[in-house]
Scaffold this motif. Structure first.
Motif, PDB file in Angstrom:
ATOM      1  N   ILE A  68       0.848  -1.199   0.000  1.00  0.00           N
ATOM      2  CA  ILE A  68       0.000   0.000   0.000  1.00  0.00           C
ATOM      3  C   ILE A  68       0.880   1.243   0.000  1.00  0.00           C
ATOM      4  O   ILE A  68       1.597   1.487   0.983  1.00  0.00           O
ATOM      5  CB  ILE A  68      -0.929  -0.010   1.234  1.00  0.00           C
ATOM      6  N   PRO A  69       0.846   2.027  -1.066  1.00  0.00           N
ATOM      7  CA  PRO A  69       1.596   3.290  -1.052  1.00  0.00           C
ATOM      8  C   PRO A  69       1.133   4.152   0.123  1.00  0.00           C
ATOM      9  O   PRO A  69      -0.056   4.160   0.456  1.00  0.00           O
ATOM     10  CB  PRO A  69       1.228   3.935  -2.395  1.00  0.00           C
ATOM     11  N   GLN A  70       2.053   4.858   0.739  1.00  0.00           N
ATOM     12  CA  GLN A  70       1.696   5.539   1.989  1.00  0.00           C
ATOM     13  C   GLN A  70       0.757   6.735   1.794  1.00  0.00           C
ATOM     14  O   GLN A  70       0.266   7.288   2.786  1.00  0.00           O
ATOM     15  CB  GLN A  70       2.946   5.945   2.764  1.00  0.00           C
ATOM     16  N   ASP A  71       0.511   7.126   0.555  1.00  0.00           N
ATOM     17  CA  ASP A  71      -0.466   8.202   0.328  1.00  0.00           C
ATOM     18  C   ASP A  71      -1.748   7.666  -0.337  1.00  0.00           C
ATOM     19  O   ASP A  71      -2.517   8.415  -0.922  1.00  0.00           O
ATOM     20  CB  ASP A  71       0.137   9.300  -0.561  1.00  0.00           C
ATOM     21  N   ALA A  72      -1.960   6.353  -0.213  1.00  0.00           N
ATOM     22  CA  ALA A  72      -3.052   5.732  -0.981  1.00  0.00           C
ATOM     23  C   ALA A  72      -4.407   5.839  -0.299  1.00  0.00           C
ATOM     24  O   ALA A  72      -4.517   6.067   0.906  1.00  0.00           O
ATOM     25  CB  ALA A  72      -2.737   4.252  -1.210  1.00  0.00           C
ATOM     26  N   LEU A 108      -2.491   8.406   4.111  1.00  0.00           N
ATOM     27  CA  LEU A 108      -3.112   7.107   3.854  1.00  0.00           C
ATOM     28  C   LEU A 108      -4.511   7.086   4.484  1.00  0.00           C
ATOM     29  O   LEU A 108      -4.682   7.484   5.639  1.00  0.00           O
ATOM     30  CB  LEU A 108      -2.243   6.002   4.456  1.00  0.00           C
ATOM     31  N   THR A 109      -5.482   6.656   3.702  1.00  0.00           N
ATOM     32  CA  THR A 109      -6.872   6.715   4.145  1.00  0.00           C
ATOM     33  C   THR A 109      -7.592   5.421   3.778  1.00  0.00           C
ATOM     34  O   THR A 109      -7.536   4.976   2.635  1.00  0.00           O
ATOM     35  CB  THR A 109      -7.581   7.914   3.461  1.00  0.00           C
ATOM     36  N   VAL A 110      -8.231   4.828   4.761  1.00  0.00           N
ATOM     37  CA  VAL A 110      -8.929   3.554   4.565  1.00  0.00           C
ATOM     38  C   VAL A 110     -10.429   3.787   4.668  1.00  0.00           C
ATOM     39  O   VAL A 110     -10.893   4.355   5.663  1.00  0.00           O
ATOM     40  CB  VAL A 110      -8.501   2.541   5.658  1.00  0.00           C
ATOM     41  N   VAL A 111     -11.174   3.401   3.647  1.00  0.00           N
ATOM     42  CA  VAL A 111     -12.627   3.553   3.717  1.00  0.00           C
ATOM     43  C   VAL A 111     -13.248   2.235   4.158  1.00  0.00           C
ATOM     44  O   VAL A 111     -13.170   1.223   3.471  1.00  0.00           O
ATOM     45  CB  VAL A 111     -13.225   3.995   2.365  1.00  0.00           C
ATOM     46  N   ASP A 112     -13.856   2.278   5.345  1.00  0.00           N
ATOM     47  CA  ASP A 112     -14.534   1.118   5.907  1.00  0.00           C
ATOM     48  C   ASP A 112     -16.040   1.271   5.671  1.00  0.00           C
ATOM     49  O   ASP A 112     -16.747   1.889   6.466  1.00  0.00           O
ATOM     50  CB  ASP A 112     -14.200   1.022   7.402  1.00  0.00           C
ATOM     51  N   ALA A 113     -16.473   0.770   4.526  1.00  0.00           N
ATOM     52  CA  ALA A 113     -17.892   0.755   4.154  1.00  0.00           C
ATOM     53  C   ALA A 113     -18.032  -0.451   3.233  1.00  0.00           C
ATOM     54  O   ALA A 113     -17.006  -0.971   2.769  1.00  0.00           O
ATOM     55  CB  ALA A 113     -18.271   2.048   3.428  1.00  0.00           C
TER      56      ALA A 113
END
Ligand code: CTP
Ligand code: MG
Length: 191
Positions: A5-9, A74-79
């Protein structure tokens, strides 16, 4: 499986209720990196399960995602993200902020979702809606490679999920190339 995972992904978790998205997010990412539709529902309506607050919750979710990506976080969408349109909005935000998007799919047998959802203390999920979400997921699988993700990782057993690790890689040149100018701010239909 090691997931790069790229750190700005932007990381788009994809899976029906009970597939373990929130558990996976907790295990592999910092809590502040995870933007969850349920948490956004709670913020706008005092209730994680308030389905009538969906539009406002996603407006907030998209706002947070856009601002974090703009800052290169880095941003994770939990949906659930099982609908092509839900993913398309997220992919558009990532593209406009010049950040790569990575899909992590929790594609487990329906029996696993059912048994987990049956014993949940945090919510009751009707079996019908889980079947519907699983159906949308299965129909989405062949589309994911063409939607614009930089990587698509499909975890299709409990063992694969348990063995998965996340490796952070340097940020993409897309976001950091000064020649491309500042990231553009946009207004999107659902954001
Ligand atoms: N669970 C489990 N083993 C895992 C992952 C999850 O037993 N490897 C259990 C969790 O403890 C929880 C339930 O399954 O009780 C649902 O997991 P959760 O991570 O909350 O699933 P989500 O995909 O986030 O479900 P939702 O879309 O409803 O938020
Ligand atoms: Mg969850």
């Amino acid at each position: 499986m090691s997931i790069d995972i790229p750190q700005d992904a932007l990381v788009v978790l994809i899976g029906p209720a009970g597939s373990g998205k929130s558990t996976f997010a907790r295990e592999h990412f910092r809590s502040t990196e995870v933007v969850s539709s349920d948490a956004c529902r709670a913020l706008v309506a005092d209730d994680e399960n308030a389905q009538d607050a969906t539009a406002d919750a996603f407006a907030l979710l998209h706002f947070i995602v856009r601002r974090r990506l703009r800052a290169g976080r880095l941003t994770v969408v939990d949906a659930t993200n099982v609908k092509p349109q839900s993913r398309a909005v997220l992919l558009t935000i990532a593209r406009r902020q010049r950040r790569p998007a990575v899909a992590v799919v929790l594609n487990l047998p329906e029996a696993v979702y059912r048994s987990r959802n049956g014993s949940r203390a945090d919510r009751s999920v009707p079996a019908d809606s889980v079947s519907f979400q699983r159906d949308l997921l299965v129909r989405s699988l062949p589309l994911l490679d063409k939607e614009g993700f930089a990587g698509v990782h499909v975890l299709d057993s409990e063992q694969t999920v348990a063995a998965a690790s996340v490796r952070r890689t340097p940020g993409s040149e897309l976001g950091s190339d000064p020649g491309q100018g500042p990231a553009i701010q946009t207004s999107l239909p659902l954001g």
